[in-house]
Design an enzyme around this catalytic site. Structure first.
Site, PDB file in Angstrom:
ATOM      1  N   GLY A 240       0.758  -1.245   0.000  1.00 17.05           N
ATOM      2  CA  GLY A 240       0.000   0.000   0.000  1.00 17.05           C
ATOM      3  C   GLY A 240       0.782   1.286   0.000  1.00 17.05           C
ATOM      4  N   GLY A 277       3.832  -3.648  -3.789  1.00 14.71           N
ATOM      5  CA  GLY A 277       3.671  -3.778  -5.233  1.00 14.71           C
ATOM      6  C   GLY A 277       4.131  -2.511  -5.918  1.00 14.71           C
ATOM      7  N   ARG A 278       3.255  -1.499  -5.836  1.00 10.55           N
ATOM      8  CA  ARG A 278       3.495  -0.233  -6.525  1.00 10.55           C
ATOM      9  C   ARG A 278       4.856   0.396  -6.190  1.00 10.55           C
ATOM     10  NH1 ARG A 278      -0.783   2.886  -8.130  1.00 10.55           N
ATOM     11  NH2 ARG A 278      -2.110   1.709  -6.718  1.00 10.55           N
ATOM     12  N   ARG A 314      -5.186   3.112 -15.858  1.00  8.85           N
ATOM     13  CA  ARG A 314      -5.256   3.785 -14.557  1.00  8.85           C
ATOM     14  C   ARG A 314      -5.924   5.156 -14.601  1.00  8.85           C
ATOM     15  NH1 ARG A 314      -1.394   5.335 -11.980  1.00  8.85           N
ATOM     16  NH2 ARG A 314      -2.321   4.947  -9.967  1.00  8.85           N
ATOM     17  N   CYS A 343     -12.364   4.728 -28.749  1.00 12.49           N
ATOM     18  CA  CYS A 343     -13.625   5.464 -28.861  1.00 12.49           C
ATOM     19  C   CYS A 343     -14.371   5.508 -27.531  1.00 12.49           C
ATOM     20  CB  CYS A 343     -14.473   4.856 -29.960  1.00 12.49           C
ATOM     21  SG  CYS A 343     -13.649   5.056 -31.539  1.00 12.49           S
TER      22      CYS A 343
HETATM   23  C1  LIG Z   1      -2.857  -5.062  -4.209  1.00 12.91           C
HETATM   24  C2  LIG Z   1      -2.377  -5.726  -2.984  1.00 12.91           C
HETATM   25  C3  LIG Z   1      -1.091  -5.457  -2.494  1.00 12.91           C
HETATM   26  C4  LIG Z   1      -0.151  -4.467  -3.130  1.00 12.91           C
HETATM   27  O1  LIG Z   1      -0.562  -3.160  -3.023  1.00 12.91           O
HETATM   28  P1  LIG Z   1       0.419  -1.955  -3.427  1.00 12.91           P
HETATM   29  O2  LIG Z   1      -0.368  -0.748  -3.164  1.00 12.91           O
HETATM   30  O3  LIG Z   1       0.737  -2.135  -4.879  1.00 12.91           O
HETATM   31  O4  LIG Z   1       1.629  -2.045  -2.578  1.00 12.91           O
HETATM   32  C5  LIG Z   1      -0.674  -6.141  -1.369  1.00 12.91           C
HETATM   33  N1  LIG Z   1      -1.489  -7.028  -0.743  1.00 12.91           N
HETATM   34  C6  LIG Z   1      -2.718  -7.313  -1.189  1.00 12.91           C
HETATM   35  C7  LIG Z   1      -3.540  -8.292  -0.468  1.00 12.91           C
HETATM   36  C8  LIG Z   1      -3.213  -6.663  -2.314  1.00 12.91           C
HETATM   37  O5  LIG Z   1      -4.450  -6.924  -2.744  1.00 12.91           O
END
Ligand SMILES: *Cc1c(COP(=O)(O)O)cnc(C)c1O
Length: 420
Positions: A240, A277-278, A314, A343
């Site tokens: 997150g 992730g991000r 996004r 479109c």
């Molecule tokens: C999407 C997700 C993440 C990663 O979130 P980021 O914001 O990209 O770090 C981690 N854990 C779970 C369970 C997720 O669904």
């Protein structure tokens, strides 16, 4: 910091001019930087190590490309997967089964079985019935599933509604005030080692406050569970952490995050798990595109590029911001809209924005596109599926080929009764 920089007036990915990639592979194309991925991976790992024993699992949904995953596997990352397909990718990329965590609100019974058969490290359970089914499947195989309960701490992550997951009304996790009862009922089941709790409250967080509030609640829950005799050895704090998409963004750094985690979790005596992730992938990628036309507009001109919402969803989905920059900027700017050919009125990347002056045939990038970019691509408007390139130093290789409209069409058919 990333490795997409101007050299002699031209934008490079590490030591490769982006123009060379456009010439070799065509556009639109995602370009990822290995050095940036490695840097982000190392910074994150070092940051959370401040908190003691840790396990870091890359949230594969952010960027499931096998080349990208291999870079992270080499950095010692495990994987957070949310489907059987992602599980197969993590294994194919060289991530160890024991380092894989299976999250997700709708795992099928077949996916639970696949996780057991592959011997993955942990299942994050979303509801009691899932725990019962997992225990049965494990017991029938004579194995023990390692699992945590994912709780919903009812904290507002303060992020976009569509990427918020930790409020009571969201579909994710168990209500935190029911967690103890459910834990009591699941923990004794044969086939299950319920060893901890998990949470993930949302994505692109701009402040540590909601995370700290959620982690504090989890700490209390751990105490309660231990008070009832449960052995809690693992706490999964999710992902997150936000990233800067534009110059004025100032999200907390991984180091500040790690320091907060170390402070809040002091004395928990567990293995802390993370699912970034991000923060690892977003700024390690750009979407390289060619300007097709500059169309005079009623208010501002429309820069029509060959990338579209099907390649990068996004902006249309979350009103997200991606910086737009010319590959060979002249230094002059103009105010314009940037849009793709699809479109839909939502196929617009930038509105009334001051951008580098560009003309037909020029190349440009949408920055910070390495997370939730190619992974969400579709073939809407019968466009090809966008390719991906991985750069390392002065080398580059196509790590996902362009899938042509003809290839997609080959999977379709006209029913016999219509052919007469
Ligand atoms: C999407 C997700 C993440 C990663 O979130 P980021 O914001 O990209 O770090 C981690 N854990 C779970 C369970 C997720 O669904």
């Amino acid at each position: 910091m990333d490795h997409f920089q101007l050299k002699n007036g031209e934008l490079y990915a590490e030591d490769v001019p982006l123009a060379r990639i456009a010439e070799a592979v065509g556009t639109p194309v995602y370009v990822y930087s290995t050095a940036t991925l490695q840097r982000h991976a190392r910074v994150f790992k070092a940051a959370v190590a401040q908190a003691g024993r840790t396990h870091v699992a890359f949230a594969i949904k952010a960027n499931p490309n096998l080349g990208v995953l291999r870079v992270l596997a080499n950095e010692g990352f495990g994987a957070d997967v949310v489907s059987g397909g992602e599980l197969k990718r993590a294994l194919a990329a060289g991530m160890a089964a024991k380092d894989i965590v299976f999250s997700g609100v709708g795992k099928t019974r077949a996916e639970l079985a696949m996780g057991l058969d592959e011997g993955i490290g942990q299942f994050n359970l979303e509801l009691e019935e899932e725990g019962v089914v997992l225990a049965q499947l494990a017991a029938a195989r004579g194995v023990t599933a390692q699992a945590t309960l994912r709780v919903n701490p009812n904290v507002d992550a303060g992020t976009h509604d569509k990427i918020s997951t930790g409020k009571a009304e969201n579909k994710f996790g168990l209500p935190i005030d029911e967690a103890v009862e459910i834990f009591d009922r699941l923990a004794p089941l044969e086939g299950l080692n319920l060893r901890g709790v998990a949470l993930h409250i949302g994505s692109q967080l701009q402040s540590l406050d909601p995370l700290e509030a959620a982690f504090t609640r989890i700490g209390k829950l751990v105490e309660q569970l231990r008070g009832r005799g449960h052995a809690i050895t693992h706490v999964d704090l999710g992902g997150g952490l936000g990233v800067p998409y534009r110059a004025e963004d100032n999200p907390p750094s991984p180091d500040e995050f790690g320091a907060m985690v170390a402070r809040v979790t002091k004395g928990w005596d567990v293995e802390l798990m993370f699912e970034p992730g991000r923060v690892i992938a977003a700024n390690a990628g750009v979407l390289l595109t060619e300007i097709l036309w500059v169309k005079p507009g009623v208010i501002q001109p429309w820069v029509i590029v060959d990338a579209a919402m099907n390649d990068l969803a996004r902006v249309a989905m979350y009103d997200a911001w991606h910086d737009f920059a010319a590959v060979r900027p002249s230094g002059e700017t103009m105010t314009a809209n940037v849009a793709g050919p699809v479109c839909e009125s939502s196929d617009v990347f930038a509105k009334a924005r001051v951008i580098d002056v560009v003309k037909s045939g020029d190349l440009a990038v949408l920055r910070s596109a390495g997370a939730y970019g190619a992974t969400m691509a579709s073939t809407y408007n019968s466009r090809a599926l966008v390719p991906e390139v991985l750069v390392s130093g002065d080398r580059f290789e196509v790590v996902a080929g362009r899938i042509a409209a003809e290839t997609i069409m080959a999977a379709e058919g006209v029913p016999e009764w219509l052919k007469q």
